[in-house]
Scaffold this active site. Structure first.
Site, PDB file in Angstrom:
ATOM      1  N   LYS A 188       0.834  -1.209   0.000  1.00  0.00           N
ATOM      2  CA  LYS A 188       0.000   0.000   0.000  1.00  0.00           C
ATOM      3  C   LYS A 188       0.867   1.256   0.000  1.00  0.00           C
ATOM      4  O   LYS A 188       0.435   2.310  -0.485  1.00  0.00           O
ATOM      5  CB  LYS A 188      -0.975  -0.022   1.177  1.00  0.00           C
ATOM      6  N   ARG A 252       2.945  10.427   4.388  1.00  0.00           N
ATOM      7  CA  ARG A 252       4.286  10.732   3.883  1.00  0.00           C
ATOM      8  C   ARG A 252       4.476  10.211   2.466  1.00  0.00           C
ATOM      9  O   ARG A 252       5.096  10.868   1.631  1.00  0.00           O
ATOM     10  CB  ARG A 252       5.348  10.128   4.808  1.00  0.00           C
TER      11      ARG A 252
END
Length: 331
Positions: A188, A252
């Site tokens: 992911k 992030r």
């Protein structure tokens, strides 16, 4: 119960507070002295929230002696070296709980496999991972979160489930699909990175939805290769974690992808980030895996060409759109 945490960054310090809320005694090992001082002064090192009853030290041996439960919360790139150090220090078997989401670039090993290789079998009492859609900035504020505790030993998964479960804000499910959970959690990161790139070009929601759907299929192919359960892809550690990572400005990986799409160099993105961006290295790992093991991962392959070989987005999209037409087959 006493629990040691290796790594006191955003997630490690947040989990320390969760476990303290659950009436466990926590000691964090962290190499950043500034982080250690903030934690010992009752302040989260990243989010500046109050930490209660959490202690930290730069001493790895002190942390390992503190308890039999070792929570691994480190960037993948330093995991193997740290485990070697741990193996030299510990004199009795430990329980290892991994909360890091990643895969090694060189040999595409998940954390469980790295632990198996670096910690002698006599020093491992058991192993589990705790994964799922869990941005640390939400958990530290005690916002509702759902996670999964997975282990090849289901009874140990259930034990870890109870350790992390907090009836006020954090629910934990159990699973015996350790490989599937760790693969989904690493993959992911790649899809979130690519999602950020696509968002920077403003392709719209239609394409974003299509990309995510086909990306999940590629995730399932890798899970299947590792003999995991493909159904895990549609659970908390697959689809769930992807949703929170691929469309969230606090992610992030998503933010790194956006910056890449806007023309920023990867080395500068990494240099300017105070936290690890696993998606960049994970993309390399899954790309290498697809080549060596002949797994058909067209999105991963084209994303690699765009991000690391600077192929234009136009060429990349043409390559994907001109693939032979075929039946949509999920499994």
């Amino acid at each position: 119960m006493k629990i040691s945490i290796i790594g006191g960054g955003a997630w490690g310090s947040t989990l320390a507070q969760l476990l303290t809320d659950n009436n466990h005694q926590i000691l964090i090992n962290e190499i950043n002295l500034e982080y250690v001082n903030k934690i010992n002064n009752g302040i989260h090192p990243i989010f500046n929230q109050i930490l209660k009853d959490v202690k930290a030290t730069v001493s790895l041996s002190e942390t390992l002696e503190f308890s039999d439960f070792i929570v691994l919360c480190l960037p993948t790139r330093v995991m193997r070296l740290t485990l070697r150090k741990i193996n030299k220090i510990i004199s009795q078997p430990k329980y290892f709980i991994n909360v890091s989401k990643g895969m090694e670039i060189e040999n595409y090993k998940i954390i469980y496999q790295i632990v198996q290789e670096e910690i002698t079998i006599q020093n491992i009492k058991n192993y589990a991972c705790v994964m799922g859609p869990s941005h640390a900035e939400d958990v530290i504020l005690r916002k509702l979160t759902l996670l999964v505790a997975a282990s090849l030993d289901f009874s140990f998964a259930c034990k870890v489930q109870k350790i992390f479960y907090n009836y006020n804000y954090l629910r934990v499910y159990s699973s015996n699909d350790l490989y599937g959970v760790e693969i989904c959690s690493a993959f992911k990161n790649v899809l979130a990175l690519i999602s950020g790139v696509l968002d920077s070009f403003d392709f719209g929601y239609n394409f974003q939805a299509g990309f995510i759907s086909r990306g999940l299929l590629e995730m399932a192919k890798v899970v299947d290769f590792f003999k995991g359960d493909k159904q895990t892809v549609f659970g908390l550690t697959g689809l769930g974690d992807l949703i929170v990572t691929a469309f969230n400005e606090n992610s992030r990986n998503y933010q790194a992808g956006k910056k890449i799409g806007l023309g920023m160099e990867i080395k500068d993105i990494i240099k300017n980030s105070s936290q690890s961006i696993e998606g960049i290295n994970n993309l390399k790992a899954f790309y290498n895996l697809s080549l060596e093991k002949k797994i058909d991962l067209p999105i991963v392959k084209e994303a690699y060409q765009m991000i690391f070989n600077y192929k234009s987005i136009k060429i990349i999209l043409n390559n994907l759109l001109k693939r032979p037409l075929k039946l949509e087959k999920i499994f």
